[in-house]
Design a protein around this motif. Sequence first.
Motif, PDB file in Angstrom:
ATOM      1  N   SER A  58      11.033  48.707  48.551  1.00 30.80           N
ATOM      2  CA  SER A  58       9.886  48.925  47.665  1.00 30.80           C
ATOM      3  C   SER A  58      10.271  48.700  46.212  1.00 30.80           C
ATOM      4  O   SER A  58       9.497  48.113  45.446  1.00 30.80           O
ATOM      5  CB  SER A  58       9.339  50.348  47.852  1.00 30.80           C
ATOM      6  OG  SER A  58       8.826  50.526  49.149  1.00 30.80           O
ATOM      7  N   SER A  61      12.766  44.788  45.933  1.00 27.98           N
ATOM      8  CA  SER A  61      12.088  43.550  46.326  1.00 27.98           C
ATOM      9  C   SER A  61      10.652  43.456  45.826  1.00 27.98           C
ATOM     10  O   SER A  61      10.084  42.363  45.834  1.00 27.98           O
ATOM     11  CB  SER A  61      12.081  43.421  47.858  1.00 27.98           C
ATOM     12  OG  SER A  61      13.398  43.360  48.360  1.00 27.98           O
ATOM     13  N   LEU A  62      10.060  44.578  45.416  1.00 28.52           N
ATOM     14  CA  LEU A  62       8.647  44.566  45.057  1.00 28.52           C
ATOM     15  C   LEU A  62       8.379  45.054  43.636  1.00 28.52           C
ATOM     16  O   LEU A  62       7.805  44.342  42.811  1.00 28.52           O
ATOM     17  CB  LEU A  62       7.852  45.410  46.069  1.00 28.52           C
ATOM     18  CG  LEU A  62       7.943  44.936  47.535  1.00 28.52           C
ATOM     19  CD1 LEU A  62       7.310  45.954  48.473  1.00 28.52           C
ATOM     20  CD2 LEU A  62       7.269  43.581  47.704  1.00 28.52           C
ATOM     21  N   ALA A 144       3.751  42.916  52.292  1.00 30.44           N
ATOM     22  CA  ALA A 144       4.873  42.817  51.360  1.00 30.44           C
ATOM     23  C   ALA A 144       5.621  41.501  51.540  1.00 30.44           C
ATOM     24  O   ALA A 144       5.977  40.829  50.563  1.00 30.44           O
ATOM     25  CB  ALA A 144       5.823  43.993  51.559  1.00 30.44           C
ATOM     26  N   ALA A 148       5.759  38.457  48.800  1.00 27.71           N
ATOM     27  CA  ALA A 148       7.078  38.035  48.302  1.00 27.71           C
ATOM     28  C   ALA A 148       7.237  36.518  48.400  1.00 27.71           C
ATOM     29  O   ALA A 148       7.692  35.866  47.452  1.00 27.71           O
ATOM     30  CB  ALA A 148       8.180  38.738  49.084  1.00 27.71           C
ATOM     31  N   GLN A 159      11.813  36.568  41.340  1.00 30.20           N
ATOM     32  CA  GLN A 159      11.662  36.524  42.783  1.00 30.20           C
ATOM     33  C   GLN A 159      12.203  35.205  43.298  1.00 30.20           C
ATOM     34  O   GLN A 159      11.795  34.131  42.861  1.00 30.20           O
ATOM     35  CB  GLN A 159      10.191  36.683  43.166  1.00 30.20           C
ATOM     36  CG  GLN A 159       9.941  36.875  44.647  1.00 30.20           C
ATOM     37  CD  GLN A 159      10.414  38.217  45.153  1.00 30.20           C
ATOM     38  OE1 GLN A 159      11.574  38.596  44.966  1.00 30.20           O
ATOM     39  NE2 GLN A 159       9.546  38.952  45.796  1.00 30.20           N
ATOM     40  N   LEU A 167      14.060  40.720  52.093  1.00 34.55           N
ATOM     41  CA  LEU A 167      13.017  41.706  52.344  1.00 34.55           C
ATOM     42  C   LEU A 167      12.573  41.662  53.798  1.00 34.55           C
ATOM     43  O   LEU A 167      12.419  42.709  54.448  1.00 34.55           O
ATOM     44  CB  LEU A 167      11.824  41.450  51.412  1.00 34.55           C
ATOM     45  CG  LEU A 167      10.576  42.312  51.655  1.00 34.55           C
ATOM     46  CD1 LEU A 167      10.899  43.785  51.420  1.00 34.55           C
ATOM     47  CD2 LEU A 167       9.433  41.867  50.749  1.00 34.55           C
ATOM     48  N   LEU A 229       2.311  43.085  44.588  1.00 33.64           N
ATOM     49  CA  LEU A 229       3.664  43.532  44.924  1.00 33.64           C
ATOM     50  C   LEU A 229       3.756  45.052  44.904  1.00 33.64           C
ATOM     51  O   LEU A 229       4.318  45.671  45.820  1.00 33.64           O
ATOM     52  CB  LEU A 229       4.672  42.921  43.955  1.00 33.64           C
ATOM     53  CG  LEU A 229       4.998  41.434  44.148  1.00 33.64           C
ATOM     54  CD1 LEU A 229       5.748  40.892  42.947  1.00 33.64           C
ATOM     55  CD2 LEU A 229       5.819  41.220  45.424  1.00 33.64           C
ATOM     56  N   CYS A 230       3.203  45.660  43.861  1.00 32.26           N
ATOM     57  CA  CYS A 230       3.281  47.120  43.745  1.00 32.26           C
ATOM     58  C   CYS A 230       2.331  47.817  44.701  1.00 32.26           C
ATOM     59  O   CYS A 230       2.586  48.951  45.122  1.00 32.26           O
ATOM     60  CB  CYS A 230       3.010  47.544  42.301  1.00 32.26           C
ATOM     61  SG  CYS A 230       4.337  47.078  41.180  1.00 32.26           S
ATOM     62  N   ALA A 232       1.814  46.804  47.784  1.00 33.81           N
ATOM     63  CA  ALA A 232       2.600  46.868  49.020  1.00 33.81           C
ATOM     64  C   ALA A 232       3.671  47.951  48.929  1.00 33.81           C
ATOM     65  O   ALA A 232       3.915  48.676  49.898  1.00 33.81           O
ATOM     66  CB  ALA A 232       3.237  45.507  49.294  1.00 33.81           C
ATOM     67  N   ALA A 233       4.293  48.076  47.751  1.00 36.77           N
ATOM     68  CA  ALA A 233       5.320  49.108  47.567  1.00 36.77           C
ATOM     69  C   ALA A 233       4.727  50.500  47.686  1.00 36.77           C
ATOM     70  O   ALA A 233       5.295  51.383  48.340  1.00 36.77           O
ATOM     71  CB  ALA A 233       5.985  48.935  46.200  1.00 36.77           C
TER      72      ALA A 233
END
Length: 276
Positions: A58, A61-62, A144, A148, A159, A167, A229-230, A232-233
């Motif tokens: 989280s 990678s995110l 996620a 990515a 990234q 990930l 991205l956030c 998914a985190a």
Amino acid sequence: MVEFFTGMSPMLQAFLATLFTWGMTALGAALVFTSKKLNQKVFDSMLGFAGGVMIAASFWSLIAPALEMAEQNSSLPGWIPAAIGFMLGGLFLWTADKVIPHLHPTLHPTTDGHAPEGMGTRNRRRSTLLVFAITLHNIPEGLAVGVAFGAVANGTSGQSLAAAIALAIGIGIQNFPEGLAVSMPLRGEGMSRRKAFFYGQLSGMVEPIAAVIGVLAVTLVTPLLPYALCFAAGAMIFVVAEEVIPGSQENGNKDLASMSLMIGFTVMMVLDVALG
């Protein structure tokens, strides 16, 4: 491995990566063919490890790439898109948790507060509720991976293709106990090995679908990237806090589960930093 994905479209990359994560879910479920019951200490350590992987993924990678993207490509302070996306991800899972009928496979069903949750649970079979639970939790994981790979396709700094692959590997590793968490209880209740395996692996099918949706969202609307991205985190952290950590510690193996979480976090951090 990076060379294998090079030159592919981001949608194909994400789809293939989540086929791997689905396969790891199926591999965990396949243990039902070798045993009817799993040692509780082993299972709790696996859950703790999975929680550590999800927490590390989280951030490394995110969230970290999202902060860098937002700072470079937005007029807003970088933390604003990150905070909004993170909280929306948690709220999405919280809402889905209240609506979709499910039964947490990692929590003991006789413990107070661990009864079936969501709407319309009374007429649902236990197998259906277990599959719904893992499917619900696999959505942010597939999303996620898709986001990515979509970020890589957009050429966003922070990234890389290797980081997106790392990930997917991390999520695949932590999917192993998820498949097990569905198949073993069903086998223990007398369901045939084949049916228990089928239901265990079935929950992982949602990840390729969610990954494709994630790729489409961020490649079509580039400004959504930091938020996505956030998002998914946040959804993944909600799953860890609401189920994975409590489930790993409720049977008295707190120290073992905690150390396994630390190991899982370290493994995922090394994977992301070394490959990314």
